[in-house]
Design a protein around this motif. Structure first.
Motif, PDB file in Angstrom:
ATOM      1  N   UNK A   1       0.832  -1.205   0.000  1.00 28.50           N
ATOM      2  CA  UNK A   1       0.000   0.000   0.000  1.00 28.50           C
ATOM      3  C   UNK A   1       0.867   1.255   0.000  1.00 28.50           C
ATOM      4  N   UNK A   2       1.954   1.228   0.771  1.00 26.60           N
ATOM      5  CA  UNK A   2       2.884   2.361   0.837  1.00 26.60           C
ATOM      6  C   UNK A   2       3.521   2.583  -0.538  1.00 26.60           C
ATOM      7  N   UNK A   3       3.973   1.491  -1.168  1.00 21.86           N
ATOM      8  CA  UNK A   3       4.597   1.596  -2.488  1.00 21.86           C
ATOM      9  C   UNK A   3       3.604   2.150  -3.517  1.00 21.86           C
ATOM     10  N   UNK A   4       2.374   1.654  -3.465  1.00 24.53           N
ATOM     11  CA  UNK A   4       1.348   2.120  -4.408  1.00 24.53           C
ATOM     12  C   UNK A   4       1.092   3.614  -4.228  1.00 24.53           C
ATOM     13  N   UNK A   5       0.970   4.051  -2.984  1.00 27.54           N
ATOM     14  CA  UNK A   5       0.716   5.463  -2.699  1.00 27.54           C
ATOM     15  C   UNK A   5       1.825   6.344  -3.271  1.00 27.54           C
ATOM     16  N   UNK A   6       3.067   5.906  -3.086  1.00 24.10           N
ATOM     17  CA  UNK A   6       4.216   6.679  -3.588  1.00 24.10           C
ATOM     18  C   UNK A   6       4.273   6.654  -5.115  1.00 24.10           C
ATOM     19  N   UNK A   7       3.901   5.541  -5.736  1.00 19.62           N
ATOM     20  CA  UNK A   7       3.893   5.448  -7.200  1.00 19.62           C
ATOM     21  C   UNK A   7       2.820   6.374  -7.782  1.00 19.62           C
ATOM     22  N   UNK A   8       1.665   6.409  -7.127  1.00 19.83           N
ATOM     23  CA  UNK A   8       0.587   7.288  -7.604  1.00 19.83           C
ATOM     24  C   UNK A   8       1.037   8.747  -7.533  1.00 19.83           C
ATOM     25  N   UNK A   9       1.588   9.158  -6.395  1.00 14.74           N
ATOM     26  CA  UNK A   9       2.011  10.546  -6.215  1.00 14.74           C
ATOM     27  C   UNK A   9       3.123  10.945  -7.181  1.00 14.74           C
ATOM     28  N   UNK A  10       3.938   9.984  -7.582  1.00 15.43           N
ATOM     29  CA  UNK A  10       5.064  10.258  -8.478  1.00 15.43           C
ATOM     30  C   UNK A  10       4.680  10.186  -9.949  1.00 15.43           C
ATOM     31  N   UNK A  11       3.423   9.841 -10.227  1.00 13.08           N
ATOM     32  CA  UNK A  11       2.951   9.777 -11.607  1.00 13.08           C
ATOM     33  C   UNK A  11       3.296   8.481 -12.318  1.00 13.08           C
ATOM     34  N   UNK A  12       3.758   7.478 -11.577  1.00 10.89           N
ATOM     35  CA  UNK A  12       4.142   6.210 -12.208  1.00 10.89           C
ATOM     36  C   UNK A  12       2.962   5.271 -12.421  1.00 10.89           C
ATOM     37  N   UNK A  13       1.832   5.592 -11.808  1.00 16.04           N
ATOM     38  CA  UNK A  13       0.640   4.764 -11.978  1.00 16.04           C
ATOM     39  C   UNK A  13      -0.418   5.488 -12.805  1.00 16.04           C
ATOM     40  N   UNK A  14      -0.031   6.625 -13.383  1.00 20.20           N
ATOM     41  CA  UNK A  14      -0.970   7.449 -14.147  1.00 20.20           C
ATOM     42  C   UNK A  14      -1.139   6.933 -15.568  1.00 20.20           C
ATOM     43  N   UNK A  15      -2.241   7.341 -16.190  1.00 23.77           N
ATOM     44  CA  UNK A  15      -2.452   7.042 -17.603  1.00 23.77           C
ATOM     45  C   UNK A  15      -1.325   7.654 -18.425  1.00 23.77           C
ATOM     46  N   UNK A  16      -0.917   8.860 -18.030  1.00 23.79           N
ATOM     47  CA  UNK A  16       0.231   9.525 -18.645  1.00 23.79           C
ATOM     48  C   UNK A  16       1.406   9.381 -17.696  1.00 23.79           C
ATOM     49  N   UNK A  17       2.383   8.572 -18.065  1.00 29.49           N
ATOM     50  CA  UNK A  17       3.524   8.302 -17.202  1.00 29.49           C
ATOM     51  C   UNK A  17       4.233   9.593 -16.808  1.00 29.49           C
ATOM     52  N   UNK A  18       4.343   9.818 -15.508  1.00 27.82           N
ATOM     53  CA  UNK A  18       5.073  10.975 -15.014  1.00 27.82           C
ATOM     54  C   UNK A  18       4.311  12.278 -15.032  1.00 27.82           C
TER      55      UNK A  18
END
Length: 436
Positions: free
Chosen positions: A104-121
């Motif tokens: 969950x921690x990793x997912x939260x950080x990936x979302x905030x960093x734009x790595x889980x977005x439709x548009x990378x970054x």
């Protein structure tokens, strides 16, 4: 406490499902308090964007496997979400994911960093997460656990932005929408655009259209002053949402992104506009979730209507150059997760030691008070001290003795090994070390 992340996003569900679980920003404080009242939720933050709806929460951990607890957490939150949005739980469950603890921690950080977005970054998501956290703070649904998580998350996201090239040549949904318009219209300088909404996404759309050569733009918004402020920068016109039918026929490009829970542009209004245009084609992109433009508009032969999901191909073409930066970002995030979990375990140890010292002090003070009363009543000092030491030892060792006997009977020998290590019981013949 355990950390959990439950949600639905562009990878697990189409826009037709995502729009049904989006939360109205105006109702967010009430929604946050409803989720916090659920058993066993302690703290909660909710992020709701066009590409995702996610609930981040903390709740007490028990001795069960993390995956089992995640499934239980998912069941509680999914039932509430289905009831709140009036959706069949079975339909919703297939699109939901629930992650626990380090995942969950990793997912939260990936979302905030734009790595889980439709548009990378893409950079907008970090601002959206900060806003979601601020709303939760205002609603009083954030305390120690999520406060620590989000502070660390924002710190890692900042490092990803500054230490990698993930944000260079920014690619956004707004950029992709304009790029798609460029594919359809050879020369945008002769096209007129109608932009619905006045938020950050529409501001980006206006900027990209302006850079692409569009000279005539109209901005429609619920609040005229906001539309006028934005329109001034691009020498555009500003109208209210209710004035859209009067300007729609002049628009070749319509791009919409509002937070409206109901469609703003219907099939009937578009049909009337097409007649005025003598069926000159209209290009539409609906970035909003829930959608601003009725789905039935796509049935009209002279309209090319696209949603955020249709922008994938253009977006994917523009993110390949970011793959190396993304790998560096993933390494930073893993390092951030390790640091956070290590800090969490250290805090757990500190709390345990504090509880242990408090327990020992309570037993000591209780027995010391009894010993002092005996001395005041003239009892023999040596006898009182020996009784104090005997009773104090028995009181301290009573509960651990019962637990160790039970552990031995159940074959949990690691408990016995831990006891030997904690109290340095290497040999029965050795004397305990002096010191503190």
């Amino acid at each position: 406490m355990g950390i959990w992340a439950l949600g639905i996003n562009h990878k697990t569900a189409p826009v037709s499902v995502r729009e049904r679980v989006a939360f109205d920003p105006a109702s967010m404080p009430e929604v946050l308090n409803q989720v916090q009242s659920l058993d066993p939720v302690s703290e909660v933050v909710i992020l709701s964007t066009c590409n995702r709806t996610e609930i981040y929460c903390s709740s007490p951990l028990d001795n069960q496997d993390i995956d089992i607890q995640a499934a239980q957490q998912k069941a509680v939150l999914a039932d509430w979400m289905a009831q709140h949005h009036n959706i069949d739980p079975q339909e919703l469950n297939g699109s939901l994911y629930c992650l626990g603890e380090d995942k969950a921690v990793q997912h939260t950080m990936r979302v905030a960093s734009g790595l889980d977005s439709l548009v990378l970054g893409e950079p907008q998501i970090l601002g959206q997460m900060k806003s979601a956290y601020a709303v939760a703070q205002e609603a009083g649904t954030v305390s120690t656990e999520l406060g620590r998580l989000f502070r660390q998350t924002f710190s890692i996201a900042k490092r990803v932005r500054t230490d990698t090239a993930i944000g260079e040549n920014p690619v956004s949904v707004a950029f992709a929408a304009v790029r798609m318009a460029q594919h359809i219209f050879a020369d945008l300088s002769h096209s007129r655009a109608l932009l619905i909404g006045a938020g950050e996404t529409i501001e980006l759309v206006a900027r990209h259209l302006h850079q692409a050569g569009v000279k005539k733009m109209t901005l429609a918004n619920r609040t005229l002053a906001r539309a006028q402020n934005l329109a001034q920068e691009f020498h555009a016109d500003a109208v209210l949402l209710e004035d859209i039918p009067t300007v729609l026929a002049d628009a070749d490009i319509i791009i919409s992104s509002t937070a409206s829970p109901l469609p703003i542009l219907g099939k009937g209004a578009v049909e009337k506009a097409l007649k005025k245009r003598r069926h000159k084609p209209m290009f539409m992109v609906d970035i909003a979730v829930p959608r601003d433009i009725e789905e039935e508009v796509a049935e009209l032969s002279d309209v090319y209507l696209y949603t955020v999901d249709d922008l994938r191909d253009i977006i994917e073409e523009n993110v390949r150059s970011r793959e190396d930066a993304a790998r560096q970002a993933e390494e930073l995030i893993l390092s951030g997760v390790e640091h956070y979990m290590r800090e969490l375990k250290t805090l757990d140890a500190v709390n345990t030691l504090t509880d242990l010292r408090t327990h020992v002090d309570l037993v000591k003070e209780d027995q010391l008070e009894k010993a002092l009363k005996q001395l005041q009543n003239g009892a023999d000092a040596e006898k009182v001290l020996r009784q104090f030491a005997h009773t104090f030892s028995n009181k301290l060792l009573h509960a651990p003795t019962k637990s160790l006997r039970k552990a031995g009977a159940e074959g949990r020998l690691e408990a016995l090994d831990w006891t030997r290590e904690l109290f340095q019981l290497n040999s029965s013949s050795e004397k305990p070390e002096s010191g503190h």
